[in-house]
Design a protein around this motif. Structure first.
Motif, PDB file in Angstrom:
ATOM      1  N   ALA A  37      42.690  27.280  62.508  1.00 33.26           N
ATOM      2  CA  ALA A  37      44.040  27.500  61.998  1.00 33.26           C
ATOM      3  C   ALA A  37      44.253  26.754  60.687  1.00 33.26           C
ATOM      4  CB  ALA A  37      45.066  27.031  63.033  1.00 33.26           C
ATOM      5  N   ASP A  38      44.692  27.493  59.693  1.00 30.26           N
ATOM      6  CA  ASP A  38      45.032  26.929  58.386  1.00 30.26           C
ATOM      7  C   ASP A  38      43.838  26.200  57.770  1.00 30.26           C
ATOM      8  OD1 ASP A  38      46.835  26.719  56.318  1.00 30.26           O
ATOM      9  OD2 ASP A  38      47.770  24.913  57.069  1.00 30.26           O
ATOM     10  N   TYR A  41      41.273  27.644  52.010  1.00 30.27           N
ATOM     11  CA  TYR A  41      41.976  27.253  50.803  1.00 30.27           C
ATOM     12  C   TYR A  41      41.269  27.816  49.586  1.00 30.27           C
ATOM     13  CZ  TYR A  41      43.908  23.856  54.012  1.00 30.27           C
ATOM     14  OH  TYR A  41      44.512  23.268  55.085  1.00 30.27           O
ATOM     15  N   ALA A  68      43.327  31.900  61.777  1.00 29.92           N
ATOM     16  CA  ALA A  68      44.740  32.100  61.475  1.00 29.92           C
ATOM     17  C   ALA A  68      45.046  31.427  60.143  1.00 29.92           C
ATOM     18  CB  ALA A  68      45.595  31.493  62.590  1.00 29.92           C
ATOM     19  N   ASN A  69      45.653  32.186  59.241  1.00 32.27           N
ATOM     20  CA  ASN A  69      45.892  31.650  57.913  1.00 32.27           C
ATOM     21  C   ASN A  69      47.189  32.217  57.348  1.00 32.27           C
ATOM     22  OD1 ASN A  69      44.849  30.093  55.630  1.00 32.27           O
ATOM     23  ND2 ASN A  69      44.789  32.061  54.586  1.00 32.27           N
ATOM     24  N   VAL A  70      47.906  31.416  56.607  1.00 32.18           N
ATOM     25  CA  VAL A  70      49.092  31.853  55.883  1.00 32.18           C
ATOM     26  C   VAL A  70      48.775  31.748  54.404  1.00 32.18           C
ATOM     27  CG1 VAL A  70      51.498  31.341  55.369  1.00 32.18           C
ATOM     28  CG2 VAL A  70      50.654  31.069  57.704  1.00 32.18           C
ATOM     29  N   ARG A  71      48.920  32.825  53.703  1.00 29.09           N
ATOM     30  CA  ARG A  71      48.648  32.791  52.255  1.00 29.09           C
ATOM     31  C   ARG A  71      49.805  32.088  51.557  1.00 29.09           C
ATOM     32  NH1 ARG A  71      45.402  34.315  48.328  1.00 29.09           N
ATOM     33  NH2 ARG A  71      46.267  35.153  46.414  1.00 29.09           N
ATOM     34  N   ARG A  72      49.464  31.084  50.819  1.00 28.71           N
ATOM     35  CA  ARG A  72      50.444  30.314  50.053  1.00 28.71           C
ATOM     36  C   ARG A  72      50.086  30.464  48.579  1.00 28.71           C
ATOM     37  NH1 ARG A  72      49.021  27.485  54.555  1.00 28.71           N
ATOM     38  NH2 ARG A  72      50.704  26.849  55.922  1.00 28.71           N
ATOM     39  N   THR A  73      50.701  31.418  47.912  1.00 30.30           N
ATOM     40  CA  THR A  73      50.291  31.752  46.543  1.00 30.30           C
ATOM     41  C   THR A  73      50.421  30.582  45.582  1.00 30.30           C
ATOM     42  OG1 THR A  73      52.477  32.685  46.130  1.00 30.30           O
ATOM     43  CG2 THR A  73      50.736  34.208  46.769  1.00 30.30           C
ATOM     44  N   ASP A  76      47.227  28.538  46.446  1.00 32.84           N
ATOM     45  CA  ASP A  76      45.946  29.225  46.331  1.00 32.84           C
ATOM     46  C   ASP A  76      45.560  29.537  44.891  1.00 32.84           C
ATOM     47  OD1 ASP A  76      45.660  29.130  49.012  1.00 32.84           O
ATOM     48  OD2 ASP A  76      46.255  31.197  49.389  1.00 32.84           O
TER      49      ASP A  76
END
Length: 79
Positions: A37-38, A41, A68-73, A76
Motif C-alpha cells: 500500500a502506497d 513513487y 494499492a496506490n493513490v496518484r498524487r500529481t 509524482d
C-alpha cells in the motif's frame, strides 16, 4: 489493530525493497497474500524494478499480490 481482532493468523510486516524477503521477514513458507500500500513513487525505472524483484522473490505461484496506490500529481511530477 483491527487485524488482530478479525484475522488473528495474519501478520503485518515492513519490508525494504531490495532485501531478501524470506530472511528479512523470517518466513517459513511463501505468503498467501501480499498487500503493498502506497509504495509507488514517481517514474524511476530503477525503483520500479527493485519493487518488482522484491515482490517476485517474496511471492510464490499461489500468492495473491495487490498493490494499492493513490496518484498524487503534485508529488509524482518533479522538475
Amino acid at each position: 489493530m483491527n487485524m488482530e481482532r478479525n484475522a488473528p493468523s495474519c501478520q503485518v510486516k515492513k519490508l525494504l525493497w531490495g532485501t531478501e524477503p524470506q530472511v528479512a521477514l523470517e518466513l517459513k513458507q511463501e505468503p498467501d497474500f501480499v498487500l503493498a500500500a502506497d509504495v509507488v513513487y514517481g517514474s524511476d525505472p530503477v525503483l520500479w524494478d527493485t519493487l518488482l524483484e522484491t515482490i517476485k522473490a517474496l511471492s510464490g505461484s499461489s500468492t495473491l499480490v495487490v498493490i494499492a496506490n493513490v496518484r498524487r500529481t503534485q508529488c509524482d511530477v518533479r522538475p
